[in-house]
Every structure is written in structure tokens, then in C-alpha cells.
Scaffold this active site. Structure first.
Site, mmCIF file in Angstrom:
data_model
loop_
_atom_site.group_PDB
_atom_site.id
_atom_site.type_symbol
_atom_site.label_atom_id
_atom_site.label_comp_id
_atom_site.label_asym_id
_atom_site.label_seq_id
_atom_site.Cartn_x
_atom_site.Cartn_y
_atom_site.Cartn_z
ATOM 1 N N MET A 217 30.610 11.531 -9.727
ATOM 2 C CA MET A 217 30.015 11.877 -11.024
ATOM 3 C C MET A 217 29.537 13.333 -10.996
ATOM 4 O O MET A 217 28.732 13.746 -11.831
ATOM 5 C CB MET A 217 28.870 10.926 -11.343
ATOM 6 C CG MET A 217 29.364 9.482 -11.490
ATOM 7 S SD MET A 217 28.290 8.452 -12.464
ATOM 8 C CE MET A 217 26.805 8.506 -11.505
ATOM 9 N N GLY A 218 30.027 14.112 -10.014
ATOM 10 C CA GLY A 218 29.700 15.536 -9.963
ATOM 11 C C GLY A 218 28.309 15.818 -9.444
ATOM 12 O O GLY A 218 27.683 14.966 -8.818
ATOM 13 N N HIS B 211 28.911 14.120 -0.738
ATOM 14 C CA HIS B 211 30.211 14.082 -1.427
ATOM 15 C C HIS B 211 31.241 14.901 -0.648
ATOM 16 O O HIS B 211 32.384 14.493 -0.494
ATOM 17 C CB HIS B 211 30.107 14.728 -2.818
ATOM 18 C CG HIS B 211 29.243 14.005 -3.796
ATOM 19 N ND1 HIS B 211 28.080 14.542 -4.291
ATOM 20 C CD2 HIS B 211 29.376 12.800 -4.408
ATOM 21 C CE1 HIS B 211 27.548 13.718 -5.176
ATOM 22 N NE2 HIS B 211 28.303 12.648 -5.260
ATOM 23 N N GLN C 242 28.566 2.843 -16.737
ATOM 24 C CA GLN C 242 27.777 2.311 -15.623
ATOM 25 C C GLN C 242 26.292 2.662 -15.714
ATOM 26 O O GLN C 242 25.528 2.396 -14.800
ATOM 27 C CB GLN C 242 28.363 2.764 -14.289
ATOM 28 C CG GLN C 242 28.204 4.233 -13.956
ATOM 29 C CD GLN C 242 29.031 4.608 -12.740
ATOM 30 O OE1 GLN C 242 30.255 4.573 -12.764
ATOM 31 N NE2 GLN C 242 28.376 4.947 -11.647
ATOM 32 N N GLY D 57 31.153 6.186 -0.430
ATOM 33 C CA GLY D 57 30.037 6.356 0.502
ATOM 34 C C GLY D 57 29.335 5.044 0.790
ATOM 35 O O GLY D 57 29.140 4.220 -0.111
ATOM 36 N N ASP E 177 26.121 3.594 -1.228
ATOM 37 C CA ASP E 177 26.168 2.626 -2.324
ATOM 38 C C ASP E 177 26.868 1.375 -1.807
ATOM 39 O O ASP E 177 28.042 1.129 -2.118
ATOM 40 C CB ASP E 177 26.902 3.254 -3.512
ATOM 41 C CG ASP E 177 26.168 4.469 -4.027
ATOM 42 O OD1 ASP E 177 25.146 4.297 -4.702
ATOM 43 O OD2 ASP E 177 26.584 5.603 -3.706
ATOM 44 N N SER F 58 21.566 12.673 -2.483
ATOM 45 C CA SER F 58 21.882 12.073 -3.779
ATOM 46 C C SER F 58 21.812 13.160 -4.842
ATOM 47 O O SER F 58 20.973 14.068 -4.743
ATOM 48 C CB SER F 58 20.849 10.978 -4.084
ATOM 49 O OG SER F 58 20.875 10.657 -5.459
ATOM 50 N N SER F 59 22.677 13.058 -5.842
ATOM 51 C CA SER F 59 22.621 14.036 -6.948
ATOM 52 C C SER F 59 21.245 13.974 -7.614
ATOM 53 O O SER F 59 20.741 14.976 -8.113
ATOM 54 C CB SER F 59 23.697 13.721 -7.983
ATOM 55 O OG SER F 59 24.960 13.695 -7.370
ATOM 56 N N ARG F 60 20.641 12.797 -7.607
ATOM 57 C CA ARG F 60 19.344 12.632 -8.269
ATOM 58 C C ARG F 60 18.211 13.327 -7.515
ATOM 59 O O ARG F 60 17.138 13.531 -8.081
ATOM 60 C CB ARG F 60 19.020 11.145 -8.435
ATOM 61 C CG ARG F 60 19.856 10.459 -9.501
ATOM 62 C CD ARG F 60 19.338 9.066 -9.793
ATOM 63 N NE ARG F 60 19.989 8.492 -10.956
ATOM 64 C CZ ARG F 60 21.139 7.821 -10.925
ATOM 65 N NH1 ARG F 60 21.761 7.634 -9.773
ATOM 66 N NH2 ARG F 60 21.664 7.334 -12.032
#
Ligand code: AMP
Length: 294
Positions: free
Chosen positions: A32-33, A39, A63, A157, A160, A194-196
Site C-alpha cells: 500500500m506504499g 517492504h 480492506q 511479510g 501480518d 510499519s507505514s503507520r
């Protein structure tokens, strides 16, 4: 920049098909970039094990069960393309929901539930319970992405974990591709990348470390002989409470059987899984992590 950038699904399909017909094996990393080192390790592995590595960047609305989460999900395509170039990616593509589902959307742009893929048993409990509809959304888009790319191998990954169960099940039903799971990449502090994480301030980062701390505490207890899910999950919850996290779940399951067993019975194999909300720069940020105990 060597990486080919395609911003349209039809063109991506054509590019992948021409690569395959030239006899080159295709490795695929769906994302999701807002890419980070986690990643990029998947991309490096895909590039090393295949003749070409393809990455998709699509923030999949199907999602997200929380519209606010979708809205503030971080996005930076220009930077992502640069990072992918350095990681050995051959082609990166983006797309839109109407491009992925040209005839399946209704007048409001929603996908009717008839078109959703069954995510299988891996979607039961924990993430599936706290994020209703999430794994059906994942299975549906991954299925469509596999139709577009038709990869030989697809990389996911371990961070998840339930997603790996869902995509393995999907690939089994489809007859491919081969699913490769890469270990979780962590920051030095133990915090899973994490992107978050980019939505966290210093306080949230400090809180976030308690997730991995809880998992390693469970691993310590497992190594010392504790095998009961309830005792291990209580231990993790206790650690997370020290960090004042809003716990969503703290659980230990058999990673193969997956279904929750007797919480007082001894497990032969175990995986510890946690999810919690921590302070973000605006609102709270939901983080998840897991660790294989056996
Ligand atoms: P996302 O962009 O969050 O959908 O992630 C794309 C892929 O990267 C998924 O298969 C994730 O499981 C994987 N991934 C995300 N974070 C990590 C990490 N810290 N280590 C390894 N893989 C990861």
C-alpha cells in the site's frame, strides 16, 4: 531511474504478460506504499529470486473498515519509486478501484458483496474480529492483483500473520502463485516497521515498543516452559498495560491449527499476537505485531 513506472492497470497487465512470455520469472510484492525498510527487504528478495520484480502500490479501500484510517493513510509515490529503484524493482504500478473492478462497482463506486472473495479460516478471530470485512477486502484485491500480474512467486511479510494464512489459502484455491513469507523487519528498539509508524510522535513510539516487549516476554516464558495460552496472553497484556496502550487483543495460538484451542491446555506450537492503539500526532494509531514462540 531504472524502475519502470506504470500508473494504469491495463498497461501493467500487458507489461507483466510480455515479461512472462519472454520466459522471465516474475516475483511480485503487493503493497500500500509509503515504503519502509521492511517492504524493501521483500522487494530485494523478490529481485534476487526472480528475473524481474514487480511491486504494486494501491491503498485498497476494500480492506479499510474505518474511513478515517483510509483518509490519513500515508502516501508518497515519488519517494516510493526512488526507494524501489534502489532495491532492484523492475516495475512498479498503481491503479484505481474502477480500474481493478471495471464492471463490478455500483453507481456509488462500491463493490457489491457478491464479488468479495472468501478469506477462509485464517480470517477468523483477532484481526478478523477487530476489523470486520478487512480480510475479505484483502483476499479480493490480492486475487485481482494475481490476475493482473500472474506472478511465479508472491512475497508477503510475517508481520501480518493472519494475512499470510489468507493469501496462502487463496493461492491454494487458485493453484498459484507460490507464496513466500519474509520475517518481520524491526527497528533497533524492537518496534516492527510499519507505514503507520510515521503517524507516531515520540510518545507513541515509546508506547509502540511495548508491543514487541510483550511478545519477547511471552517468548521468554515459553522458553522457560509455559505453554498455556491464557497465562501467556495475560503476561503480554500486563507488559502492554505498563506502556498504557489501549489493548485490542493479546493472544497465543497454534500457528498451524489456528482455531483457538483450550486456553488452559498446553500448546505444542505457538505464535503470540498483539494489537493495540497508541498515541499518534493526531488521534490514535493502531499497531500490530506477532512472534513465533516455538
Ligand atoms: P502494506 O503496505 O502494509 O500492505 O505491506 C505490504 C507487505 O509488506 C505486506 O506483505 C506486509 O506484511 C509486509 N510488511 C509490512 N511491514 C513489514 C515488516 N516490518 N517486515 C516485513 N514485512 C513487512
Amino acid at each position: 531511474m531504472n524502475v519502470k513506472q506504470i500508473t494504469n492497470v491495463a498497461e501493467a497487465r500487458e507489461w507483466c504478460s510480455s515479461v512472462r512470455t519472454s520466459g522471465v520469472q516474475l516475483g511480485f510484492v503487493p503493497t500500500m506504499g509509503s515504503l519502509h525498510a521492511g517492504h524493501l527487504e521483500l522487494v530485494r528478495q523478490a529481485a534476487a529470486e526472480n528475473g524481474a520484480a514487480c511491486v504494486s502500490i494501491f491503498v485498497n479501500p476494500l480492506q479499510f473498515n474505518d474511513p478515517k484510517d483510509l483518509e490519513r493513510y500515508p502516501r508518497d509515490f515519488a519517494k516510493d519509486a526512488e526507494l524501489l529503484d534502489q532495491a532492484g524493482c523492475t516495475m512498479v504500478f498503481t491503479g484505481t478501484l474502477p480500474e481493478f473492478f471495471p464492471i463490478e462497482l455500483d453507481a456509488n463506486g462500491h463493490l457489491h458483496s457478491d464479488y468479495l472473495r472468501d478469506p477462509g479460516l485464517g480470517a477468523e478471530g483477532l484481526e478478523g474480529e477487530t476489523r470486520p470485512g478487512h480480510f475479505a477486502g484483502v483476499a479480493t484485491i490480492v486475487d485481482r492483483l494475481f490476475d493482473v500480474v500472474e506472478p511465479d512467486r508472491a512475497y508477503f511479510g510475517a508481520k501480518d500473520f493472519q494475512q499470510t494464512l489468507v493469501v496462502r489459502d487463496l493461492a491454494r484455491r487458485r493453484g498459484g502463485p507460490r507464496i513466500i513469507v519474509h520475517p518481520t523487519v524491526r527497528e533497533e528498539s524492537g518496534l516492527a516497521m510499519s507505514s503507520r509508524n510515521s503517524l507516531l510522535g515520540p510518545e507513541g513510539r515509546a508506547q509502540g515498543m511495548f508491543l514487541s516487549r510483550a511478545l519477547y516476554a511471552a517468548k521468554g516464558a515459553w522458553n522457560a516452559g509455559e505453554r498455556r495460552p491464557r497465562a501467556l496472553s495475560r503476561l503480554m497484556a500486563g507488559v502492554m498495560m505498563e506502556g498504557e496502550l489501549q489493548i485490542e487483543y493479546s493472544a497465543v495460538r497454534d500457528p498451524e491449527a489456528w482455531a483457538p484451542g483450550d486456553s488452559e491446555g498446553a500448546l505444542e506450537r505457538g505464535i503470540a499476537l498483539v494489537a493495540a492503539r497508541v498515541k499518534g500526532t493526531t488521534g490514535t494509531v493502531r499497531l500490530l505485531d506477532n512472534l513465533l514462540l516455538s
